[in-house]
Enzyme design. Structure first.
Site, mmCIF file in Angstrom:
data_model
loop_
_atom_site.group_PDB
_atom_site.id
_atom_site.type_symbol
_atom_site.label_atom_id
_atom_site.label_comp_id
_atom_site.label_asym_id
_atom_site.label_seq_id
_atom_site.Cartn_x
_atom_site.Cartn_y
_atom_site.Cartn_z
ATOM 1 C CE1 TYR A 156 -4.400 -1.927 5.655
ATOM 2 C CE2 TYR A 156 -3.625 0.360 4.774
ATOM 3 C CZ TYR A 156 -3.845 -0.844 4.361
ATOM 4 O OH TYR A 156 -4.278 -0.568 2.933
ATOM 5 C CB SER B 292 -1.115 -0.012 1.502
ATOM 6 O OG SER B 292 -1.824 1.215 1.029
HETATM 7 P P1 NDP Z 1 -11.583 -5.643 -0.729
HETATM 8 O O1 NDP Z 1 -12.183 -5.281 0.702
HETATM 9 O O2 NDP Z 1 -12.765 -5.444 -1.994
HETATM 10 O O3 NDP Z 1 -10.437 -7.631 -1.087
HETATM 11 C C1 NDP Z 1 -10.345 -7.577 0.545
HETATM 12 C C2 NDP Z 1 -10.189 -8.781 0.166
HETATM 13 O O4 NDP Z 1 -9.726 -9.594 1.194
HETATM 14 C C3 NDP Z 1 -11.052 -9.632 -0.189
HETATM 15 O O5 NDP Z 1 -11.028 -10.678 -1.617
HETATM 16 C C4 NDP Z 1 -11.486 -10.159 1.451
HETATM 17 O O6 NDP Z 1 -11.736 -11.468 1.140
HETATM 18 C C5 NDP Z 1 -9.335 -10.750 0.978
HETATM 19 N N1 NDP Z 1 -9.915 -11.447 3.186
HETATM 20 C C6 NDP Z 1 -9.894 -10.130 3.664
HETATM 21 N N2 NDP Z 1 -9.669 -11.217 5.068
HETATM 22 C C7 NDP Z 1 -9.040 -12.398 3.931
HETATM 23 C C8 NDP Z 1 -8.965 -13.607 5.100
HETATM 24 N N3 NDP Z 1 -8.970 -14.224 6.425
HETATM 25 N N4 NDP Z 1 -8.334 -14.989 4.428
HETATM 26 C C9 NDP Z 1 -8.698 -14.167 3.274
HETATM 27 N N5 NDP Z 1 -9.184 -13.495 2.385
HETATM 28 C C10 NDP Z 1 -9.182 -12.370 2.851
HETATM 29 O O7 NDP Z 1 -10.377 -4.650 -0.767
HETATM 30 P P2 NDP Z 1 -9.282 -4.697 -2.113
HETATM 31 O O8 NDP Z 1 -9.242 -5.224 -2.512
HETATM 32 O O9 NDP Z 1 -8.795 -2.996 -1.677
HETATM 33 O O10 NDP Z 1 -7.714 -4.715 -0.731
HETATM 34 C C11 NDP Z 1 -7.034 -5.053 -2.146
HETATM 35 C C12 NDP Z 1 -5.790 -5.369 -1.053
HETATM 36 O O11 NDP Z 1 -5.214 -4.155 -0.788
HETATM 37 C C13 NDP Z 1 -5.291 -5.138 0.733
HETATM 38 O O12 NDP Z 1 -4.284 -6.005 0.860
HETATM 39 C C14 NDP Z 1 -5.185 -3.784 1.203
HETATM 40 O O13 NDP Z 1 -4.244 -3.173 1.763
HETATM 41 C C15 NDP Z 1 -4.850 -3.325 -0.143
HETATM 42 N N6 NDP Z 1 -4.782 -2.045 -1.198
HETATM 43 C C16 NDP Z 1 -5.556 -1.673 -0.740
HETATM 44 C C17 NDP Z 1 -5.840 -0.376 -1.634
HETATM 45 C C18 NDP Z 1 -7.327 0.383 -1.978
HETATM 46 O O14 NDP Z 1 -7.266 1.916 -2.098
HETATM 47 N N7 NDP Z 1 -8.925 -0.286 -2.488
HETATM 48 C C19 NDP Z 1 -5.059 0.818 -1.544
HETATM 49 C C20 NDP Z 1 -3.464 0.547 -0.710
HETATM 50 C C21 NDP Z 1 -3.635 -1.415 -0.834
HETATM 51 P P3 NDP Z 1 -12.850 -12.078 1.670
HETATM 52 O O15 NDP Z 1 -13.611 -11.164 2.864
HETATM 53 O O16 NDP Z 1 -14.474 -13.308 1.204
HETATM 54 O O17 NDP Z 1 -12.718 -13.077 2.604
#
Ligand code: NDP
Length: 241
Positions: free
Chosen positions: A152, A139
């Site tokens: 975070y 991130s």
């Molecule tokens: P979303 O919330 O849309 O996606 C997060 C994903 O992580 C979901 O598919 C969720 O699936 C999964 N997840 C959460 N907990 C678990 C778990 N215990 N086991 C397996 N899967 C898990 O957010 P983003 O797509 O934005 O996030 C993806 C990555 O990008 C993250 O690491 C985030 O920190 C990073 N990021 C995002 C930014 C943004 O602005 N969007 C900016 C910078 C970094 P499920 O709940 O079905 O398990």
């Protein structure tokens, strides 16, 4: 667009946002994707859209044995694993004095332990195969701290450091990439329970780019020749400072 070298790619957190976009793009490029997350219904819907190249697998990255089983499943399906994309993450932002300790723990469990579980499961496989590629979705929070982002950002600094250490320690046959997104449209801010942090994020996240922008960065790193290791990519909205 079919790729010249189809790979077996594992994506954690593929049920929404960036992980979903990465999985969908890599399938369009001809790769075989094993998509993991807890919400299996969302993964099955993604598989319906993507076709046979995407296998949905229920995965909780906080469960070490579950992550090992995820990697094992990919090997059963395809005989090998070429890429592990450590994308699963949560971001329940809050000020430290809100004392939302359970949420701190969850960020550490998913964003740090979950990432490490993936490395532990895939590293022996990559070593035995004589090749592989780790991609960590860190991130912009791995490079800066703002009020409410202490924990975070701490987890994302950790993700950055772990991935950089992995890069330095790994055999050159194993490539290691960190992709650090800025604000991207996704469900990420939905986990914020602290009212002040949620309000601040609404303004901060008003300017966002599409998750496919991150998927394109991942695709770029994967498509390089074996002796070219793209170590780090930062992708953020042009308007984000
Ligand atoms: P979303 O919330 O849309 O996606 C997060 C994903 O992580 C979901 O598919 C969720 O699936 C999964 N997840 C959460 N907990 C678990 C778990 N215990 N086991 C397996 N899967 C898990 O957010 P983003 O797509 O934005 O996030 C993806 C990555 O990008 C993250 O690491 C985030 O920190 C990073 N990021 C995002 C930014 C943004 O602005 N969007 C900016 C910078 C970094 P499920 O709940 O079905 O398990």
């Amino acid at each position: 667009m079919a790729t010249k070298q189809p790979k077996v790619v594992l994506v954690t957190g593929a049920s929404s946002g960036i992980g979903e976009a990465v999985a969908a793009r890599l399938v369009r490029e001809g790769h075989r994707v094993v998509a993991g997350a807890r919400r299996i219904d969302r993964l099955k819907a993604l598989a319906d859209r993507c076709g046979d190249l995407l296998a949905p697998v229920r995965l909780d990255v906080t469960d070490r044995a579950g992550v090992e089983a995820f990697v094992r499943r990919a090997r059963e399906l395809h005989g090998r694993v070429d890429v592990l994309i450590g994308n699963a993450g949560v971001m329940p932002l809050s000020r430290l004095d809100s004392l939302l300790v359970d949420e701190w723990d969850r960020m550490i469990d998913v964003n740090v332990r979950g990432l490490l579980h993936g490395i532990a499961a895939a590293l022996p496989v990559f070593t035995a195969q004589g090749g592989g590629h780790f991609v960590t979705i860190a991130s912009i929070g791995a490079h800066q701290v703002v009020p409410t982002s202490a924990v975070y950002s701490g987890t994302k600094y950790a993700a950055w450091a772990i991935t950089e250490g992995l890069r330095q320690e790994c055999d050159p046959s194993i490539r290691v990439t960190t992709v650090s997104p800025g604000v991207v449209t996704s469900e990420l801010a939905g986990s914020i329970t602290d009212p002040g942090a949620a309000e601040a994020m609404r303004a901060y996240r008003a300017t966002a780019i599409a998750p496919d922008a991150i998927a394109q960065a991942v695709s770029y790193a994967l498509s390089q020749p074996d002796d070219v290791d793209v170590n780090e990519i930062v992708v953020r909205p042009a308007r984000q400072r």
